[in-house]
Write a protein that holds these residues in place. Structure first.
Motif, PDB file in Angstrom:
ATOM      1  N   LEU A  39       0.825  -1.210   0.000  1.00 16.31           N
ATOM      2  CA  LEU A  39       0.000   0.000   0.000  1.00 16.31           C
ATOM      3  C   LEU A  39       0.862   1.265   0.000  1.00 16.31           C
ATOM      4  O   LEU A  39       1.943   1.308   0.604  1.00 16.31           O
ATOM      5  CB  LEU A  39      -0.913   0.002   1.226  1.00 16.31           C
ATOM      6  N   SER A  40       0.343   2.305  -0.649  1.00 13.76           N
ATOM      7  CA  SER A  40       1.006   3.610  -0.615  1.00 13.76           C
ATOM      8  C   SER A  40       0.523   4.442   0.565  1.00 13.76           C
ATOM      9  O   SER A  40       1.247   5.307   1.054  1.00 13.76           O
ATOM     10  CB  SER A  40       0.756   4.363  -1.924  1.00 13.76           C
ATOM     11  N   ARG A  41      -0.717   4.194   1.010  1.00 10.34           N
ATOM     12  CA  ARG A  41      -1.296   4.901   2.161  1.00 10.34           C
ATOM     13  C   ARG A  41      -2.197   3.961   2.924  1.00 10.34           C
ATOM     14  O   ARG A  41      -2.881   3.131   2.334  1.00 10.34           O
ATOM     15  CB  ARG A  41      -2.120   6.111   1.709  1.00 10.34           C
ATOM     16  N   MET A  42      -2.191   4.112   4.262  1.00  8.57           N
ATOM     17  CA  MET A  42      -3.112   3.385   5.118  1.00  8.57           C
ATOM     18  C   MET A  42      -3.959   4.416   5.846  1.00  8.57           C
ATOM     19  O   MET A  42      -3.482   5.081   6.760  1.00  8.57           O
ATOM     20  CB  MET A  42      -2.349   2.503   6.103  1.00  8.57           C
ATOM     21  N   ASP A  43      -5.190   4.592   5.378  1.00  6.48           N
ATOM     22  CA  ASP A  43      -6.079   5.616   5.935  1.00  6.48           C
ATOM     23  C   ASP A  43      -6.945   5.030   7.045  1.00  6.48           C
ATOM     24  O   ASP A  43      -8.166   5.189   7.066  1.00  6.48           O
ATOM     25  CB  ASP A  43      -6.960   6.194   4.824  1.00  6.48           C
ATOM     26  N   CYS A  44      -6.314   4.320   7.973  1.00  6.04           N
ATOM     27  CA  CYS A  44      -7.051   3.664   9.053  1.00  6.04           C
ATOM     28  C   CYS A  44      -6.085   3.421  10.197  1.00  6.04           C
ATOM     29  O   CYS A  44      -4.867   3.589  10.057  1.00  6.04           O
ATOM     30  CB  CYS A  44      -7.659   2.343   8.569  1.00  6.04           C
ATOM     31  N   GLN A  45      -6.627   3.000  11.316  1.00  5.74           N
ATOM     32  CA  GLN A  45      -5.802   2.643  12.457  1.00  5.74           C
ATOM     33  C   GLN A  45      -6.428   1.453  13.162  1.00  5.74           C
ATOM     34  O   GLN A  45      -7.615   1.152  12.960  1.00  5.74           O
ATOM     35  CB  GLN A  45      -5.660   3.821  13.428  1.00  5.74           C
ATOM     36  N   VAL A  46      -5.613   0.771  13.957  1.00  7.30           N
ATOM     37  CA  VAL A  46      -6.093  -0.411  14.665  1.00  7.30           C
ATOM     38  C   VAL A  46      -7.317  -0.049  15.510  1.00  7.30           C
ATOM     39  O   VAL A  46      -7.319   0.965  16.217  1.00  7.30           O
ATOM     40  CB  VAL A  46      -4.977  -1.000  15.549  1.00  7.30           C
ATOM     41  N   GLY A  47      -8.347  -0.864  15.395  1.00 11.76           N
ATOM     42  CA  GLY A  47      -9.591  -0.641  16.127  1.00 11.76           C
ATOM     43  C   GLY A  47     -10.704  -0.063  15.281  1.00 11.76           C
ATOM     44  O   GLY A  47     -11.875  -0.119  15.679  1.00 11.76           O
ATOM     45  N   ASP A  48     -10.377   0.508  14.109  1.00 12.00           N
ATOM     46  CA  ASP A  48     -11.428   1.042  13.235  1.00 12.00           C
ATOM     47  C   ASP A  48     -12.355  -0.086  12.795  1.00 12.00           C
ATOM     48  O   ASP A  48     -11.912  -1.188  12.467  1.00 12.00           O
ATOM     49  CB  ASP A  48     -10.819   1.691  11.988  1.00 12.00           C
ATOM     50  N   VAL A  49     -13.648   0.200  12.766  1.00  8.63           N
ATOM     51  CA  VAL A  49     -14.659  -0.752  12.313  1.00  8.63           C
ATOM     52  C   VAL A  49     -15.156  -0.300  10.945  1.00  8.63           C
ATOM     53  O   VAL A  49     -15.560   0.851  10.768  1.00  8.63           O
ATOM     54  CB  VAL A  49     -15.837  -0.843  13.315  1.00  8.63           C
ATOM     55  N   LEU A  50     -15.086  -1.198   9.965  1.00 10.11           N
ATOM     56  CA  LEU A  50     -15.417  -0.875   8.582  1.00 10.11           C
ATOM     57  C   LEU A  50     -16.674  -1.612   8.142  1.00 10.11           C
ATOM     58  O   LEU A  50     -16.900  -2.758   8.533  1.00 10.11           O
ATOM     59  CB  LEU A  50     -14.264  -1.266   7.657  1.00 10.11           C
ATOM     60  N   ARG A  51     -17.448  -0.943   7.317  1.00 14.59           N
ATOM     61  CA  ARG A  51     -18.563  -1.592   6.635  1.00 14.59           C
ATOM     62  C   ARG A  51     -18.094  -2.059   5.266  1.00 14.59           C
ATOM     63  O   ARG A  51     -17.112  -1.539   4.730  1.00 14.59           O
ATOM     64  CB  ARG A  51     -19.732  -0.622   6.489  1.00 14.59           C
ATOM     65  N   THR A  52     -18.815  -3.011   4.685  1.00 14.41           N
ATOM     66  CA  THR A  52     -18.495  -3.444   3.330  1.00 14.41           C
ATOM     67  C   THR A  52     -18.515  -2.233   2.398  1.00 14.41           C
ATOM     68  O   THR A  52     -19.471  -1.462   2.395  1.00 14.41           O
ATOM     69  CB  THR A  52     -19.519  -4.482   2.830  1.00 14.41           C
ATOM     70  N   GLY A  53     -17.442  -2.054   1.639  1.00 16.13           N
ATOM     71  CA  GLY A  53     -17.357  -0.942   0.704  1.00 16.13           C
ATOM     72  C   GLY A  53     -16.650   0.281   1.225  1.00 16.13           C
ATOM     73  O   GLY A  53     -16.349   1.198   0.441  1.00 16.13           O
ATOM     74  N   ASP A  54     -16.351   0.341   2.521  1.00 10.49           N
ATOM     75  CA  ASP A  54     -15.621   1.491   3.070  1.00 10.49           C
ATOM     76  C   ASP A  54     -14.189   1.499   2.548  1.00 10.49           C
ATOM     77  O   ASP A  54     -13.475   0.480   2.609  1.00 10.49           O
ATOM     78  CB  ASP A  54     -15.583   1.437   4.600  1.00 10.49           C
ATOM     79  N   ALA A  55     -13.719   2.644   2.043  1.00  7.45           N
ATOM     80  CA  ALA A  55     -12.326   2.788   1.616  1.00  7.45           C
ATOM     81  C   ALA A  55     -11.451   2.989   2.848  1.00  7.45           C
ATOM     82  O   ALA A  55     -11.794   3.768   3.742  1.00  7.45           O
ATOM     83  CB  ALA A  55     -12.186   3.956   0.663  1.00  7.45           C
ATOM     84  N   PHE A  56     -10.306   2.280   2.914  1.00 10.29           N
ATOM     85  CA  PHE A  56      -9.473   2.358   4.118  1.00 10.29           C
ATOM     86  C   PHE A  56      -7.977   2.411   3.819  1.00 10.29           C
ATOM     87  O   PHE A  56      -7.168   2.579   4.735  1.00 10.29           O
ATOM     88  CB  PHE A  56      -9.780   1.186   5.050  1.00 10.29           C
ATOM     89  N   CYS A  57      -7.575   2.261   2.549  1.00 11.09           N
ATOM     90  CA  CYS A  57      -6.165   2.335   2.192  1.00 11.09           C
ATOM     91  C   CYS A  57      -6.068   2.559   0.687  1.00 11.09           C
ATOM     92  O   CYS A  57      -7.091   2.631  -0.007  1.00 11.09           O
ATOM     93  CB  CYS A  57      -5.415   1.063   2.619  1.00 11.09           C
ATOM     94  N   ARG A  58      -4.825   2.685   0.182  1.00 13.79           N
ATOM     95  CA  ARG A  58      -4.636   2.971  -1.237  1.00 13.79           C
ATOM     96  C   ARG A  58      -3.534   2.092  -1.829  1.00 13.79           C
ATOM     97  O   ARG A  58      -2.531   1.805  -1.176  1.00 13.79           O
ATOM     98  CB  ARG A  58      -4.310   4.454  -1.450  1.00 13.79           C
ATOM     99  N   VAL A  59      -3.735   1.698  -3.068  1.00 16.20           N
ATOM    100  CA  VAL A  59      -2.797   0.850  -3.794  1.00 16.20           C
ATOM    101  C   VAL A  59      -1.436   1.534  -3.886  1.00 16.20           C
ATOM    102  O   VAL A  59      -1.345   2.759  -4.006  1.00 16.20           O
ATOM    103  CB  VAL A  59      -3.347   0.553  -5.205  1.00 16.20           C
ATOM    104  N   GLY A  60      -0.369   0.725  -3.849  1.00 17.14           N
ATOM    105  CA  GLY A  60       0.975   1.273  -3.989  1.00 17.14           C
ATOM    106  C   GLY A  60       1.926   0.264  -4.591  1.00 17.14           C
ATOM    107  O   GLY A  60       1.508  -0.736  -5.198  1.00 17.14           O
TER     108      GLY A  60
END
Length: 263
Positions: free
Chosen positions: A213-234
């Motif tokens: 990944l080029s970016r990780m837009d999340c942190q440990v403990g975050d709860v995601l729904r299906t379809g939520d963007a949380f990081c970026r390809v790198g």
């Protein structure tokens, strides 16, 4: 006698494919409570209801062809029983890649770093949590062509290495990556081989990982729904170009992510 391995249908995920790197769906029959199932000493995901329970078993890529088994305990005081199934042969293709020499012949400091990171990720991969997932159908986390399939026998700079344990999807650096299934972030890091990496926990030992990944837009403990963007390809870690490496794990075993996707 080996248990019935139920064939996959259009409404059933993951698809049943009892081969190395695949998934066995084992019918456990009716029981008042959810049975407890183990592959060796590793807990296995069990879904269903009192009418019929099903064990969803990840099969290691290194599994030998032939009979395998899980142990099933229907109630806390009940004796455990063996449920056997058969692992069929599957031939995976070979892929030869040229990468930076330092990522194949590791310097002592890089090897020490890799060993530390491997110990940490073993701890991450042991996660087995509740609640269990309500469904197992996933969506592809990023659009694009599958540039490298699961199970390929990898040869880096002429040297054989472990088979490919995920699905590579070609995409441009910066492309958003969306959660394929609801889950919780359990690890965010920058690793020697995998580069920028995020692990998601979907419950019951079903985990997924996202690498290079080029970016990780999340942190440990975050709860995601299906379809939520949380990081970026790198293109971080050991790579030949930008792409997403997507892995899916069941009972601490990497399995083919394609089995969780609609055909």
């Amino acid at each position: 006698m080996p248990a019935l391995v139920r064939a996959g249908t259009a409404q059933q995920w993951p698809q049943a494919l009892a081969v190395p790197g695949g998934v066995a769906r084992l019918s456990l029959g009716p029981a008042a409570e959810r049975p407890v199932v183990h592959a060796g000493d590793i807990p296995v995901l069990v879904l269903g209801d009192a009418i019929e329970w099903t064990a969803i078993v990840g099969i290691p890529l290194a599994a030998p062809v032939g009979e395998a088994e899980v142990t099933v305990q229907a109630a806390p005081t009940a004796p455990a029983r063996r449920v056997a199934y058969r692992v069929a042969a599957k031939q995976y293709r070979e892929q030869r890649l040229t990468v930076a020499p330092r990522t194949v012949d590791l310097a002592p400091e890089d090897l020490a770093r890799h060993e530390r990171e491997r110990a940490h990720q073993q701890h991450v991969m042991a996660t087995f949590s509740t609640p269990l997932p309500e469904g197992l159908q996933m969506r592809q986390p990023v659009p694009g062509r599958r540039s490298s399939s699961f199970g390929l026998r990898r040869v880096f700079n002429g040297q054989a290495r472990n088979p490919h344990s995920g699905m590579d999807i070609a995409a441009a650096t910066g492309t958003p990556v969306a959660a394929p299934l609801a889950g919780r972030v359990i690890d965010v890091g920058d690793y020697f081989f995998n580069g920028g990496t995020v692990w998601l926990d979907h419950g019951g030992g079903l985990l997924s990982m996202y690498c290079h990944l080029s970016r990780m837009d999340c942190q440990v403990g975050d709860v995601l729904r299906t379809g939520d963007a949380f990081c970026r390809v790198g293109a971080t870690g050991r790579v030949t170009g930008p792409h997403l490496h997507w892995g899916v794990m069941l009972n601490r075993t990497m399995v083919d992510p394609a089995l969780f996707l609609p055909a």
